[in-house]
Write a protein that holds these residues in place. Sequence first.
Motif, PDB file in Angstrom:
ATOM      1  N   LEU A  46       0.802  -1.226   0.000  1.00  0.00           N
ATOM      2  CA  LEU A  46       0.000   0.000   0.000  1.00  0.00           C
ATOM      3  C   LEU A  46       0.835   1.278   0.000  1.00  0.00           C
ATOM      4  CD1 LEU A  46      -2.912  -1.116   2.331  1.00  0.00           C
ATOM      5  CD2 LEU A  46      -2.941  -0.800  -0.149  1.00  0.00           C
ATOM      6  N   ARG A  57       0.633   6.709   0.815  1.00  0.00           N
ATOM      7  CA  ARG A  57       0.307   5.485   1.532  1.00  0.00           C
ATOM      8  C   ARG A  57      -1.208   5.412   1.760  1.00  0.00           C
ATOM      9  NH1 ARG A  57       4.542   5.531   6.408  1.00  0.00           N
ATOM     10  NH2 ARG A  57       3.209   7.235   7.043  1.00  0.00           N
ATOM     11  N   ILE A  58      -1.745   4.226   1.554  1.00  0.00           N
ATOM     12  CA  ILE A  58      -3.175   4.004   1.779  1.00  0.00           C
ATOM     13  C   ILE A  58      -3.342   3.364   3.151  1.00  0.00           C
ATOM     14  CG2 ILE A  58      -5.242   2.792   0.923  1.00  0.00           C
ATOM     15  CD1 ILE A  58      -4.059   4.863  -1.059  1.00  0.00           C
ATOM     16  N   PRO A  60      -4.609   0.880   5.488  1.00  0.00           N
ATOM     17  CA  PRO A  60      -5.240  -0.429   5.258  1.00  0.00           C
ATOM     18  C   PRO A  60      -6.557  -0.587   6.018  1.00  0.00           C
ATOM     19  CG  PRO A  60      -3.255  -0.675   6.595  1.00  0.00           C
ATOM     20  CD  PRO A  60      -3.308   0.760   6.162  1.00  0.00           C
ATOM     21  N   GLN A  66      -7.444   7.074   1.549  1.00  0.00           N
ATOM     22  CA  GLN A  66      -7.783   5.927   0.711  1.00  0.00           C
ATOM     23  C   GLN A  66      -7.299   6.108  -0.725  1.00  0.00           C
ATOM     24  OE1 GLN A  66      -9.280   2.939   1.988  1.00  0.00           O
ATOM     25  NE2 GLN A  66      -8.382   4.087   3.705  1.00  0.00           N
ATOM     26  N   ASP A  73      -6.192   4.414  -6.310  1.00  0.00           N
ATOM     27  CA  ASP A  73      -6.688   3.729  -5.113  1.00  0.00           C
ATOM     28  C   ASP A  73      -5.792   2.523  -4.794  1.00  0.00           C
ATOM     29  OD1 ASP A  73      -7.377   1.751  -6.890  1.00  0.00           O
ATOM     30  OD2 ASP A  73      -9.542   2.087  -6.747  1.00  0.00           O
ATOM     31  N   ARG A  74      -6.143   1.823  -3.731  1.00  0.00           N
ATOM     32  CA  ARG A  74      -5.301   0.707  -3.270  1.00  0.00           C
ATOM     33  C   ARG A  74      -5.127  -0.355  -4.354  1.00  0.00           C
ATOM     34  NH1 ARG A  74      -7.193  -1.599   1.838  1.00  0.00           N
ATOM     35  NH2 ARG A  74      -7.949   0.461   2.397  1.00  0.00           N
ATOM     36  N   ASP A  75      -6.183  -0.593  -5.122  1.00  0.00           N
ATOM     37  CA  ASP A  75      -6.108  -1.670  -6.111  1.00  0.00           C
ATOM     38  C   ASP A  75      -5.146  -1.307  -7.245  1.00  0.00           C
ATOM     39  OD1 ASP A  75      -8.088  -2.947  -4.584  1.00  0.00           O
ATOM     40  OD2 ASP A  75      -9.634  -1.754  -5.599  1.00  0.00           O
ATOM     41  N   GLY A 591      -2.901  -5.819   0.605  1.00  0.00           N
ATOM     42  CA  GLY A 591      -3.603  -4.556   0.822  1.00  0.00           C
ATOM     43  C   GLY A 591      -4.755  -4.347  -0.151  1.00  0.00           C
ATOM     44  N   SER A 592      -4.836  -5.169  -1.168  1.00  0.00           N
ATOM     45  CA  SER A 592      -5.936  -5.022  -2.130  1.00  0.00           C
ATOM     46  C   SER A 592      -6.711  -6.326  -2.248  1.00  0.00           C
ATOM     47  CB  SER A 592      -5.384  -4.642  -3.513  1.00  0.00           C
ATOM     48  OG  SER A 592      -6.380  -4.859  -4.508  1.00  0.00           O
TER      49      SER A 592
END
Length: 639
Positions: A46, A57-58, A60, A66, A73-75, A591-592
């Motif tokens: 992430l 940084r996302i 978690p 986010q 995004d995280r994905d 994280g995703s």
Amino acid sequence: CLDCNTCSSDPAAVQMLAVAEANNIGTAWSRHAQQQPQCGFGTTGLCCRICLKGPCRIDPFGQGPQFGICGADRDTIVARHLVRMMAAGAAAHSEHGRHIALAMLHLSQGHLHDYSIRDEEKLLVVAKRLGVATEGRDLMTIVRELADLTLHDFQNQNYDEPCHWLAASLPAPRLKKLGDLGLLPHNIDAAVAQSMSRTHLGCDADPTNLILGGLRVALADLDGEMLATELSDALFGTPKPIVTTSNLGVIKRDAVNVAVNGHNPLLSDIICDIAADLNDEAIAAGAKDGINIIGICCTGNEVMVRHGIPLATNYLSQELPILTGALDAMVLDVQCIMPSLPRVAECFHTKIITTDKQNKIAGATHMDFQEAKASENAKSIVRMAIEAFKHRDPRRIQIPNITQQAIVGFSTEAIVAALATINAADPLQPLVDNIVNGNIQGVVLFAGCNNTKTQQDSAYIAIARSLAKRNVLVLATGCAAGAYAKAGMMTQDATRQYAGEGLKSVLTAIGESAGLGGPLPLVLHMGSCVDNSRAVALATALANKLGVDISDLPLVASAPEAMTEKAVVIGSWAVALGIPTHLGTVPPIVGSDVVSQLVTTTARDLLGGYFIVETDPELAADKMFAAIQERRDGLGIQT
Ligand code: NFS
Ligand code: SF4
């Protein structure tokens, strides 16, 4: 300090770690300890560093940010970084492949005098497979055409024309499936460049599209591995069963010990030849046992399976041979080489020699290795070792008295040849019969690295024992093979001790009929990491014989200590080929949920292959065995 036994299950490594500790010499394990705790954002994937607005940084847990500053995004973040890992792995393997292909070209042009085609039969077989006419033609013309055709896989600009090696090697149903999904690469270099390009800031942000792109570069990696293996066999010989030894005890007190570490046989193979020529010089320098070449990592595997050169160790313990005080030189080429080596060697007389322009290390001696002057360069390198030998401090020599026998050299051709002693007309039939009658439940390929996140080698050993007991045939490459060689699992005794009754009876029947005077070893050493392509060749032969796809076979892959980007890309093409693939290291994708889902469930629906992430060895063995049973059910051969 930690108990050295928690670091490695290899007793020789444990012994040398105590020496490191006593002398305050840093190793991978002490540096691992200093890195704790490792960053949670990096661990889960992430953290994004793709542009200079970052790192972003996302959170978690969903409390904090986010989205990265650009809006990723995280994905997207997880998928982009995973694809970049695959691209780097593909670049590494394929660069190795290109190096070999160029050597073939230069050989055919008469520029290389120290290389030859040592396995003409293999050359002709692969040339024919790739569509090069061979009848009544001059050998070097065939070599030239094969090299050109191979280099076309790096140059082709027609997007719809798949890479030649893949197209000539995979089973038809798999090629069709991959082609329909747009996953067949047209050009290795382009696939790597496109992966880098689509993951640049502001490009591909769709995780599904990104992962599919990743699988395309993963298949480009397989193309690079295939051509590296097959052309190396033509140049240096196709491995055949040979008995040798492994572990740090292969270092000899009274010899000039030269370790080859890295990946490329263009260097290590010549070093082996030259060593024999310079033996008298070593004896004259006081080394009564002459020159002793030993292997580390994958170039060690290359010369081990082809020439029976003893393997000192695998990746994680590559610093430790220096601590014996009896290693005179370590010759490095490319990949998986620890930059710490010159620092460790500073405390000893060992000469650390880099040989590749693109792979230098500060503190090492660089000797530019050129294929056109291979023998001359190799001589200078070996002479540096002889010179270093004269500066040994005898009081510091402590070589662990630990070696294991290893029967190695199980190329696909060697396995088929052994089977042919049972059924010459149809060598694969005995294997098929024994899979159908349940004596062999399935096949597992162990590949990949060492990782300080697990006790060195232990998961390899535990999972293989557990599966062998359940009659699963065990293949290994790379540092997995190193782990088994060091642990004595490539011996006939290991088969007697650990194989289930069915597997034991088959390995015994084949070994005896092939003239080994006993069973085949429990674990079959297929070679280096690029030689994972040999396992694909075996799977393809089986699938073709049965008229099915690779995804129908009771075949699984496992990388219990995956570490490198190369391991990531190998696992990815294994999944693309339809193989359930175990990872014992948690990849930075957790994280995703979307990406995790893509490489497990979605991959399974689309391709038949999928990742099984499991850090517990026993559970991993259970899950792989269950995957094998599912495949047997699918083929209607449940027993
Ligand atoms: Ni494969 Fe071989 Fe070992 Fe891992 Fe490195 S040496 S190419 S990447 S660490 S198995
Ligand atoms: Fe942040 Fe986006 Fe730049 Fe990544 S690419 S560092 S998420 S702004």
